[in-house]
Design an enzyme around this catalytic site. Structure first.
Site, mmCIF file in Angstrom:
data_model
loop_
_atom_site.group_PDB
_atom_site.id
_atom_site.type_symbol
_atom_site.label_atom_id
_atom_site.label_comp_id
_atom_site.label_asym_id
_atom_site.label_seq_id
_atom_site.Cartn_x
_atom_site.Cartn_y
_atom_site.Cartn_z
ATOM 1 N N GLU A 286 5.543 -14.468 15.853
ATOM 2 C CA GLU A 286 6.888 -14.782 16.336
ATOM 3 C C GLU A 286 6.921 -16.170 16.954
ATOM 4 O O GLU A 286 5.980 -16.581 17.633
ATOM 5 C CB GLU A 286 7.286 -13.724 17.380
ATOM 6 C CG GLU A 286 8.578 -13.989 18.112
ATOM 7 C CD GLU A 286 8.765 -13.049 19.291
ATOM 8 O OE1 GLU A 286 9.590 -13.371 20.169
ATOM 9 O OE2 GLU A 286 8.075 -12.004 19.362
ATOM 10 N N ASP A 312 12.700 -16.020 16.852
ATOM 11 C CA ASP A 312 13.364 -15.544 18.068
ATOM 12 C C ASP A 312 14.260 -16.661 18.587
ATOM 13 O O ASP A 312 15.469 -16.633 18.376
ATOM 14 C CB ASP A 312 12.327 -15.125 19.104
ATOM 15 C CG ASP A 312 12.953 -14.648 20.413
ATOM 16 O OD1 ASP A 312 14.158 -14.345 20.417
ATOM 17 O OD2 ASP A 312 12.250 -14.583 21.435
ATOM 18 N N LYS A 337 17.725 -9.449 20.164
ATOM 19 C CA LYS A 337 17.979 -9.419 21.612
ATOM 20 C C LYS A 337 19.473 -9.621 21.807
ATOM 21 O O LYS A 337 19.966 -10.759 21.795
ATOM 22 C CB LYS A 337 17.204 -10.528 22.327
ATOM 23 C CG LYS A 337 15.687 -10.387 22.273
ATOM 24 C CD LYS A 337 15.028 -11.600 22.920
ATOM 25 C CE LYS A 337 13.515 -11.482 22.943
ATOM 26 N NZ LYS A 337 12.881 -12.733 23.444
ATOM 27 N N LYS A 388 9.105 -4.421 20.127
ATOM 28 C CA LYS A 388 8.263 -4.960 21.183
ATOM 29 C C LYS A 388 8.540 -4.210 22.483
ATOM 30 O O LYS A 388 9.693 -4.023 22.860
ATOM 31 C CB LYS A 388 8.534 -6.453 21.364
ATOM 32 C CG LYS A 388 8.120 -7.298 20.168
ATOM 33 C CD LYS A 388 8.383 -8.771 20.416
ATOM 34 C CE LYS A 388 7.478 -9.328 21.495
ATOM 35 N NZ LYS A 388 7.737 -10.764 21.762
#
Length: 425
Positions: A286, A312, A337, A388
């Site tokens: 990532e 990300d 997210k 995660k």
């Protein structure tokens, strides 16, 4: 069903930083609570977190202005409205009117969005994860994702700089979520003992609750992690992953990255990571490169075939940036997210766009976590293959594991996701 009240308050996240909590009530007596956590490492393309900037209170991190955004602007627009997540998310976006939610603050909008989702699930009489599956037209929940655990953290520790942010283990071949959690906790304890032997004292606990990296060389850290996995008797079920967070170590003027005490180019960092992927079973890498290094990501996807390249800070759960990544073949997947984009609806739209194009979406919490994180409901409701979970330490991270254990126990015939077809390692 109409909304009768929208109340906001300042609370604290698990790192004692202020956050916004929103409470929504309906005329049928249903309640939804939402709180917006934030990360320690925040990408420049994330939605704007509105803080007060008053150094006399919480070092400038208080969120009274964001609370006022809810009280003075969002609440009047929502009270009396029909409870409809997508319609009301869009109403808040329009009310803000900026590209990054900087007028009202994404923390105000996102907390309200979570509360809308939770109130909707409560009104439907189902768990939030079930409501998410229904909302997205997905089959009933039958699996929980494979967890991955942040064991060793990079960063700057005195004279030592470890450029990669997180070294993770993933029990992807475990027979059940119970075994996956138990074996990962065991590895974490063995790692404590192993690091104590190697450095001569108890290892430092890093800011993300893993152990502070004992070496500046990512290869050496992976070797130590592999030794801990072997000592714990878990080599047959474990693989590894990396979160490089390379924007933190990127020199935008020289266009170079920190690696093993020197500055290297994108091409050199990509080649080094390719070598790691051939030496260790890396499920994903990532944020290998800077959040605007689009050419580098395209090169990484082409040149590192043995691991999944995730964006990300590159994507920030933003559909427009994901569309660009698809056009450039810049990622194999992205970290999901929702607070990065600022509403549940936008996060779900980004997820759907990626799914339709064969990209993985990997949900993750933030370093400033909360108990009862909605990310867990998204993980289970969307049926993602893995996620995660942070280090197996601290209450809110343990609660994420308990959430998975609880779902697996309460949903008939629920199993841990089979990710064998996805793992290139």
């Amino acid at each position: 069903m109409k909304i009768t009240s929208v109340i906001a308050r300042q609370l604290l996240d698990t790192k004692t930083r202020p956050l916004v909590e929103v409470e929504i009530r309906t005329d049928t007596g249903h309640v939804g609570l939402g709180a917006a956590p934030t990360g320690s490492s925040v990408g420049v393309h994330e939605a704007f977190v509105l803080r007060d900037g008053n150094p006399a209170e919480y070092d400038g991190l208080s969120v009274h202005h964001a609370v006022a955004s809810v009280t003075d602007h969002i609440a009047p627009a929502l009270v009396g409205a029909e409870l409809d997540l997508r319609v009301l998310d869009q109403k808040m976006i329009d009310l803000d009117g900026t590209s990054d939610k900087s007028k009202l603050g994404s923390n105000a909008i996102y907390s309200t969005s979570i509360a809308l989702l939770r109130a909707s699930a409560a009104a439907a009489g189902v768990p939030t994860y079930t409501y998410v599956a229904d909302l997205m037209g997905l089959p009933p929940v039958s699996t929980v994702p494979v967890p991955s655990f942040n064991m060793i953290n990079g960063g700057r520790y005195g004279d030592l700089t470890q450029p990669f942010n997180e070294f993770l283990v993933m029990p992807y071949k475990a027979e059940s979520i119970e075994q996956a959690v138990e074996k990962s906790v065991k590895v974490f304890k063995v790692l404590d003992q192993l690091l104590t032997e190697k450095i001569g004292h108890k290892p430092q606990v890093a800011s993300s609750y893993g152990y502070a990296a004992p070496s500046a060389d990512p290869r050496e850290v992976l070797q130590i992690l592999a030794e801990a996995v072997d000592r714990a008797g878990c080599s047959d079920i474990m693989a590894f992953a990396l979160d490089c967070a390379s924007s933190e170590m990127y020199d935008k003027t020289a266009h170079t990255y920190e690696l093993n005490g020197r500055r290297v180019s994108s091409a050199e960092l990509i080649d080094y990571t390719r070598q790691l992927s051939e030496e260790f079973p890396l499920v994903f890498v990532e944020d290998l490169l800077d959040e605007d290094d689009w050419d580098g990501y395209t090169q990484a996807v082409a040149e590192i075939p043995k691991t999944i390249i995730l964006g990300d800070d590159l994507i920030v759960t933003n559909r427009e940036r994901l569309e660009r990544a698809v056009e450039l073949s810049a990622v194999d997947g992205f970290i999901l997210k929702p607070n990065q984009v600022g509403t549940i609806s936008e996060a779900l739209d980004c997820y759907s766009y990626g799914q339709d194009r064969g990209l993985l979406a990997i949900p993750s919490g933030r370093s400033g976590g909360v108990i009862d994180d909605v990310v867990m409901d998204l993980s289970v409701g969307l049926g993602v293959p893995f996620q995660k979970n942070g280090a197996p330490r601290s209450g809110e991270r343990i609660e994420k594991l308990n959430f998975l254990l609880r779902v697996a126990d309460s949903v008939p015939h629920c199993s841990m996701a089979d990710v064998s077809a996805l793992v290139k390692a």
